[in-house]
Design an enzyme around this catalytic site. Sequence first.
Site, PDB file in Angstrom:
ATOM      1  CG  PHE A   1      36.470 -61.191  -1.347  1.00 44.28           C
ATOM      2  CD1 PHE A   1      35.534 -60.723  -2.260  1.00 44.28           C
ATOM      3  CD2 PHE A   1      37.488 -60.351  -0.955  1.00 44.28           C
ATOM      4  CE1 PHE A   1      35.612 -59.425  -2.741  1.00 44.28           C
ATOM      5  CE2 PHE A   1      37.575 -59.054  -1.429  1.00 44.28           C
ATOM      6  CZ  PHE A   1      36.630 -58.591  -2.330  1.00 44.28           C
TER       7      PHE A   1
ATOM      8  CG  ASP B   1      36.632 -62.917   5.245  1.00 45.23           C
ATOM      9  OD1 ASP B   1      35.773 -62.213   5.833  1.00 45.23           O
ATOM     10  OD2 ASP B   1      37.249 -62.525   4.240  1.00 45.23           O
TER      11      ASP B   1
ATOM     12  CE1 TYR C   1      33.475 -53.450   2.667  1.00 41.77           C
ATOM     13  CE2 TYR C   1      35.304 -52.755   4.048  1.00 41.77           C
ATOM     14  CZ  TYR C   1      34.826 -53.477   2.985  1.00 41.77           C
ATOM     15  OH  TYR C   1      35.692 -54.237   2.237  1.00 41.77           O
ATOM     16  CE  LYS C   2      31.995 -57.317   2.433  1.00 45.96           C
ATOM     17  NZ  LYS C   2      31.637 -56.792   1.107  1.00 45.96           N
TER      18      LYS C   2
ATOM     19  NE  ARG D   1      26.986 -59.239  -3.773  1.00 45.67           N
ATOM     20  CZ  ARG D   1      28.063 -58.967  -3.037  1.00 45.67           C
ATOM     21  NH1 ARG D   1      28.840 -59.950  -2.622  1.00 45.67           N
ATOM     22  NH2 ARG D   1      28.392 -57.735  -2.740  1.00 45.67           N
TER      23      ARG D   1
END
Lengths: 422, 422
Positions: free
Chosen positions: B136, B208, B233-234, B382
């Site tokens: 990322f 990560d 937050y995912k 996605r």
Amino acid sequence: MTTTPTASPATTDLAEVAARLDAEDPLAHARDRFLLPPDVVYLDGNSLGPLPAAVPPVLTDVMTRQWGTDLIGSWNDNGWWEAPLRVGDAIGALLGAAPGQTVAGDSTSVQLYTALDAAVALRPGRTLLVTDPGHFPTDRYVAAAVAERRGLELRRVPPAELPGFLRAEGERVAVVSYSPVDFRTGELFDMRALTRAAHDAGAPAVWDLCHAAGALPVELDALGVDFAVGCGYKFLSGGPGAPAYLYVAHRYHAELRTPLPGWTGHADPFGLSRDYAPAPGIARARIGTPPILSLLALEAALTAYDGVDLADVRAKSLSLTGFFLRCADELLAPFGFTSVTPADPDRRGSQVSLRHPHAHALTRALAERGVIADMRAPDLLRFGVHGLYTSHGDLLTAAGCLRDIVAEGAYDPTPRVTGPVT
Amino acid sequence: MTTTPTASPATTDLAEVAARLDAEDPLAHARDRFLLPPDVVYLDGNSLGPLPAAVPPVLTDVMTRQWGTDLIGSWNDNGWWEAPLRVGDAIGALLGAAPGQTVAGDSTSVQLYTALDAAVALRPGRTLLVTDPGHFPTDRYVAAAVAERRGLELRRVPPAELPGFLRAEGERVAVVSYSPVDFRTGELFDMRALTRAAHDAGAPAVWDLCHAAGALPVELDALGVDFAVGCGYKFLSGGPGAPAYLYVAHRYHAELRTPLPGWTGHADPFGLSRDYAPAPGIARARIGTPPILSLLALEAALTAYDGVDLADVRAKSLSLTGFFLRCADELLAPFGFTSVTPADPDRRGSQVSLRHPHAHALTRALAERGVIADMRAPDLLRFGVHGLYTSHGDLLTAAGCLRDIVAEGAYDPTPRVTGPVT
């Protein structure tokens, strides 16, 4: 059932003065912008501002509609993506900063690290990082860390000695890092003179505004300040741990390189580029995804300043601290309290600090009577005032309660240290 | 008035399979732990998790009672001070981390900077910082920044090539920095094998976990992972920009030195010491004052996992992605969609990514029909799934809607790129 804190009667004169000053207060209406509990006198807004009335409806909306219903679309449709810059500008407006120079997010510690590291990079070859030995702990620790990281020598110079130091050794100074207000004593330093002294030495000035922002006018642009940081949770009343902010004067934006190149500060954050390319302007100081709930609570809190002139907030604050110093002199000095806050209004921030060997126990005893102040080790009681919601009557009550506690011996002098320090 | 997204009928077989799998789903009850809007199929929980039902009452209490009424006292009386460690442990419990090794706060970018910088310091003399070229963006940018800062060379090595690279050049490697899940393709890498390869080379591994935490079991302690970071937050559904976390294996705590020595990580944070002295244990990785509103919303969100076995979440997730791959094969392949997500369950995270040249326009068209997915430039749609709240029926609806849109030509193929990327 709640009861308002009360003290035994003060002198008639002090009571009359408080009543008159409160009756004449042009900002009295602003108290309704805060949801102050009815049963306390709150004098710790320089540590954690109270809940502004504007926050609950906004935060509820952010939570239930924006997050709950609009979900991921809120990054665009509800302005989440732009929030760090939008809130930054709203804070900047209280700091004398034109738009486009302030970004909100992260903590003061992180913003300070960014500011100091970026400032040091502007002056390669200079070897000293100069800061206040009385600076707030994070400022001292982060300054030491940046100095070590960058191979600089850390010099601790009190504000009063800074101009002389800079005249003597200024050409070696890479950056100076100070606060306009001493967090313990409430002493206000001359930001204009110190910034000029730094500039005369060719060094950028980094200011920590935690104890100034929202309490008094700060003219960042007019003073030519280089970098500034501060938190959102003291006089700005943005909530516990509210995001901090970073101001970088426009003239540095093109060369600004931050130590933490997070994806939100990229020139094309959605392009998934392999390498970092900083966004134009202050947006390059964005780091990671900001804590939206806390950030938008802060934004709502800032509306408490709508239509208010910071000069009036400052005038009221000085009236409040001046009155409290008088109360301390008349009611508390006989019991061994001494003020460490300058009597000169030009040298006074928005708090009064009183020295007493049993500061901690007395702070606790005050809290038990509904007067919330705080203490700083080892022996300072700290009373913060805010032009938007503190009254002179609050301060008379506080001083009277403190006098009663000492006169009655109604406290436990066993030393204990606890609680947040900021 | 809201309407549930609908697609034209799929094959009877797919509809029957979805119905059967949902009827047999042992986690079906957990969907009620999230306040999903009735009019959307939400497949973007790998970018922003939906609002957990536990959050509104907690956040309202934090705001109105803890902040509004209890004020500064909440740092002690309502557990604010300990929240970063308490929430860290709650996250750690989902990561196979024993208590006392995880701290919550700041953003993933800041935590990653801390982890990489601290990891590099463990291997003086080694010259390579190795990371995934497909990592990322923030991970890539921060890795490059730490490498530059520390005088290391950045090497970009795909996960599949990492073991060979480490066998060849491992003794020069200071640290490896990877994610177990590719954020674009959803490919799952072998965390155990890669960690072992790093250790065989004498290098610590920094993981990560943004796209893994909460979606599948992560056995940090059992795998001997050295450092890990991730966002809240995912899949953890902690809210927009919810605080991140940092895991540091217990064996490193004594020597751990963080680049950002904020006051809350001090051994005696209320003692106002002149110099920084790190707190014992993971508390030394605390930095500044944490954003309490966001942090306690995250804590409430984590209760959605109460009584749930992550192995069941993983099994459900694989059932969901497997079913969606079948839907894609039967309904979408004829329209030019190809999956870039591995069919092998052992190599699949908790999302399916489909390649199509009009990915962006199709994502927008899906959203207009109430199906929320997202896209990653330039050509990936996605679809994230979550064992706690996604149903097989959701996925059939999504695939059917996407087929309808393409079959009807009901989208604007003008390329545009926008929206958050994580």
